[in-house]
Design an enzyme around this catalytic site. Structure first.
Site, PDB file in Angstrom:
ATOM      1  N   CYS A 172      -6.791  21.647   1.255  1.00  0.00           N
ATOM      2  CA  CYS A 172      -6.360  20.825   2.385  1.00  0.00           C
ATOM      3  C   CYS A 172      -7.505  20.028   3.018  1.00  0.00           C
ATOM      4  O   CYS A 172      -7.264  19.211   3.912  1.00  0.00           O
ATOM      5  CB  CYS A 172      -5.696  21.704   3.442  1.00  0.00           C
ATOM      6  N   GLU A 316      -8.998  27.006  15.280  1.00  0.00           N
ATOM      7  CA  GLU A 316      -9.531  25.647  15.353  1.00  0.00           C
ATOM      8  C   GLU A 316      -9.964  25.302  16.774  1.00  0.00           C
ATOM      9  O   GLU A 316     -10.970  24.607  16.973  1.00  0.00           O
ATOM     10  CB  GLU A 316      -8.491  24.643  14.868  1.00  0.00           C
ATOM     11  N   LYS A 337      -0.471  15.757  11.975  1.00  0.00           N
ATOM     12  CA  LYS A 337       0.502  16.541  11.208  1.00  0.00           C
ATOM     13  C   LYS A 337       1.778  16.798  11.995  1.00  0.00           C
ATOM     14  O   LYS A 337       2.819  17.102  11.401  1.00  0.00           O
ATOM     15  CB  LYS A 337      -0.128  17.871  10.780  1.00  0.00           C
ATOM     16  N   HIS A 342       1.976  18.143   6.853  1.00  0.00           N
ATOM     17  CA  HIS A 342       0.690  18.457   6.234  1.00  0.00           C
ATOM     18  C   HIS A 342       0.676  17.877   4.824  1.00  0.00           C
ATOM     19  O   HIS A 342       1.399  18.352   3.948  1.00  0.00           O
ATOM     20  CB  HIS A 342       0.510  19.978   6.206  1.00  0.00           C
TER      21      HIS A 342
END
Length: 775
Positions: A172, A316, A337, A342
């Site tokens: 990702c 995060e 997103k 995503h």
């Protein structure tokens, strides 16, 4: 990499954008939708969604079919490749700079390509594999379009670009990693212009995998909200054209933004979950700021990874606070997103495009679907409605499976020049090897010197399997979640560290990084996950196997089990992947991004992989398995710890034929350029080279092309050695195998002096490395 006199790095300008997402078929559609907070996560039409936690995704409805087919077999269509072609066509048309020698163009040899993807040609592989299982006769060319490198080489063929054509697959984080690497190619003079970005497409394999992890939200993702229920998947592609500031000035190109710096790091924590304290991701943010010469207080906007999962969002948030310090409390943060889902390997690319839009329009796009704040997510997430910005600096962050983190610093109108780090020399201090010859470089040399043919016939194709007892080196608990490529990567890395007498601990772990090169990737895990899914449906999808289906899973296993937490990446440059891993790792060490780097090359064979190669022209060469790790260090760091270097990387060159997937120049022109670039970087003449460890395997056309290139460059010249004609072609590990043999040869007083190590993909990407005994 070069030992020539230092030069000031070029500034890197973004001059055009291209995108296709669920917001629409252009980059303008993407930005306008994101700016307005328009949610384009809708019921999926082109895939059956029965049996999943959701029926929603960021599906592309308004498709822009590309003009080019890029050599794809007629009657077939791979959405990931077509998305990349469509986005590239928009970006190249808008760039204002062409490919060639005409006025207003950059020479083809100075154009590069770097593409990130998570699943790449999964749909091509799925179609071929199912046809095989049903006893059909699928087009034998389809497997060539499965690896990520096929997308890079397809684009190179469309535009006849002959510079580096590279692919990265940090899951990702791949799109962001690709853009950062592309900028480095320009910054340090390996290209003047690069087409870069990412692409991925929805598939039943992908949806079933995330469904098995219970990660999918039944409603559009709501990142950072207290009542969020998971992520939404998406598909599409984003492409950017980057050029040097000199090209932008000379051609009077509009500069949309600059890629000022990027940072990579590893969590070394878990196959899918981020480290809960965010320290790994924060190191990527801090590394990006350092390379850009930016203070945290200059950052006015962060395009966050923001998946909407229970574990990711708080981790995060902590990473952003650690990375930006006190400045985190005043920065605008948002998740794209929440509007398009995503996009996996394309996420970093499309989110970088949105970040460019934010800088251009001085507008922070919102986090859509935001409801009640989560106490653990307490930053300013720009809920639901965009707002004005006043900043010259923005961050775009992406964090991936395997604990791979990437952060980009984008700027607009900032006068300050990024700092110019002093390049250090790079030495080899340790090598670990597993192969069909056994364990260690000594066994490789003995087999080569004795002229042993390690291949055995398997229904018409020669195969050299590595029958290694992994139980002696990995505990049952360690092996439980690893496939063979992961085991080979971990064991060879441990051997390299032991050979180089480097022990990792809390004090040095973050200064040791990893780059893994693989040609075919995790096919064992992909088959183990997909076959039950095809037979039984979504309920058969295994959450234990799915994390190993990403190409960087083996890299993540190395980081977890060896403890290397520095910069991490995975390169997928076909049969040249191991050599590409060595060059990328050498650059990261030379530029002081790490004290040491493990450059790992690994590939293993399944019956399906062997069947795929059986359908291609072989010319009699043997397929092989191998796991080879090379410990590279900054020379000053190696000497400071009392290491004993065995070799030095003097220079390298990467060049392409620009002919497309599965094609190479019969005259070897691309390989010749790669060798000349490597010698120029090393400051050597052809007459200084004592031996060439060639890429020859027994594939007649490719071998003849290399012979032609060697004849032009050297004439009668040095010894030309072809170990892979005996030991087999270990796919992406071939270049690392040649390097290991070159070092072992010096230990045996054979071919002592500077050597060239050549490696080529089957799509005409060539890597040549100049290696010399350490002084």
């Amino acid at each position: 990499m070069t030992n020539a006199s230092p030069r000031r790095p070029a500034r890197v300008a973004v001059v055009s954008l291209g995108a296709i997402t669920s917001q629409g078929p252009t980059a303008t559609d993407l930005w306008q939708g994101a700016q307005k907070g328009r949610v384009a996560i809708v019921p999926v039409r082109h895939l059956p969604m029965d049996g999943y936690r959701t029926t929603l995704a960021g599906e592309i409805r308004d498709e822009r079919r590309p003009r080019h087919r890029a050599g794809y077999p007629s009657g077939y269509r791979d959405r990931a490749l077509e998305f990349a072609l469509a986005a590239a066509e928009e970006a190249m048309a808008a760039a204002g700079v062409g490919v060639g020698t005409a006025t207003g163009s950059v020479p083809a040899e100075r154009w590069g390509i770097v593409v990130g993807s998570c699943n790449a040609g999964l749909l091509s592989g799925r179609h071929w594999y199912l046809e095989q299982l049903r006893g059909g006769a699928p087009d034998p060319r389809l497997p060539m379009f499965v690896p990520p490198q096929a997308i890079a080489e397809a684009l190179a063929g469309v535009y006849r670009m002959k510079g580096p054509a590279l692919s990265v697959n940090t899951a990702c984080a791949a799109g962001a990693n690709a853009i950062g690497y592309a900028a480095e190619l320009i910054r340090w003079g390996q290209a003047d212009a690069v087409l870069t970005g990412g692409t991925d497409a929805l598939s039943d394999v992908l949806v079933a995998g995330f469904n098995s992890l219970e990660s999918l939200s039944p409603e559009p993702a709501a990142p950072y909200s207290k009542d969020r229920r998971g992520l939404s998947l998406g598909e599409g592609s984003g492409m950017l054209v980057l050029v040097s500031d000199a090209v932008a000035r000379s051609l009077e190109l509009p500069v949309l933004a600059e890629v000022a710096g990027y940072g990579l790091s590893a969590d070394g924590y878990h196959a899918t979950a981020p480290h809960p304290d965010g320290r790994g991701a924060s190191r990527a943010i801090q590394a990006a700021l350092r390379t850009a010469g930016v203070d945290a207080h200059e950052v006015g906007y962060v395009n966050s990874h923001g998946t909407g999962t229970a574990k990711n969002d708080p981790a995060e948030t902590r990473a952003t606070k650690l990375g930006l310090g006190e400045a985190a409390g005043s920065v605008a943060v948002s998740s794209t997103k929440s509007m398009i889902g995503h996009l996996l390997g394309a996420a970093g690319a499309v989110e970088a495009i949105v970040t460019v839009g934010a800088l251009q329009e001085q507008t922070a796009p919102p986090t859509a679907n935001f409801t009640e704040p989560d106490p653990e997510c307490d930053l300013d997430y720009v809920p639901n409605v965009s707002r004005p910005l006043d900043t010259l600096v923005a961050l775009s962050n992406n964090f991936a499976f395997g604990g791979a983190n990437a952060s980009l610093v984008l700027t607009r109108g900032r006068a300050a020049v990024p700092p110019s780090p002093a390049r250090d020399r790079v030495v080899v201090t340790g090598i670990g090897a597993l192969s069909a010859a056994g364990v260690g470089t000594g066994s490789l040399w003995d087999a080569f010197a004795a002229g042993r043919d390690l291949g055995a016939d398997e229904n018409g194709i020669r195969v050299a399997r590595a029958d290694v007892d992994v139980t002696a080196r990995l505990t049952p608990k360690q092996r439980r979640r690893m496939d063979r490529i992961g085991m080979f990567a971990v064991i060879s890395s441990r051997l390299a560290l032991e050979n180089g007498a480097l022990e990792l601990d809390d004090d040095n772990a973050a200064a040791v990084g990893t780059v893994l090169g693989t040609g075919v990737g995790p096919m064992e895990a992909m088959e183990a996950f997909s076959r039950p899914l095809f037979d039984e449906g979504p309920r058969a999808a295994s959450p234990a196997v799915f994390p190993n289906t990403v190409y960087n899973a083996a890299t993540g296993q190395v980081c977890m089990h060896v403890g290397a937490l520095g910069p991490t990446s995975t390169v997928t440059t076909g049969h040249a992947a191991g050599a590409a891993a060595i060059t990328y790792a050498a650059d990261l060490a030379a530029l002081n991004r790490a004290d040491a780097m493990l450059a790992i090359a690994a590939d293993t064979l399944t019956d399906a992989v062997v069947d795929a190669y059986r359908g291609l022209p072989s010319g009699g060469y043997a397929l092989a398995e191998a796991g080879i790790a090379v410990l590279l260090e900054r020379r000053s760091a190696a000497l400071a710890r009392g290491a004993a270097p065995v070799a030095e990387v003097l220079g390298y060159g990467i060049a392409g034929d620009g002919l497309g997937v599965g094609r190479w120049s019969p005259g070897g022109r691309g390989l010749e350029r790669a060798m000349r670039l490597a010698l120029d970087g090393a400051g050597l003449a052809p007459s200084d080279v004592v031996a060439v460890w060639s890429s020859m395997t027994g594939l007649r056309g490719a071998d003849d092309a290399e012979r032609a290139a060697l004849a032009r460059l050297f004439g009668g010249g040095p010894a030309v050695l072809a170990p892979k004609t005996l030991l087999g072609e270990p796919l992406g590990a071939g270049g690392a195998l040649n390097l290991a043999l070159a070092v072992e040869a010096w230990a045996r007083d054979e071919h002592v002096g500077p050597v060239l190590v050549n490696s080529s993909s089957l799509g005409g990407t060539h890597v040549s490395i100049v290696l010399a005994p350490a002084t």
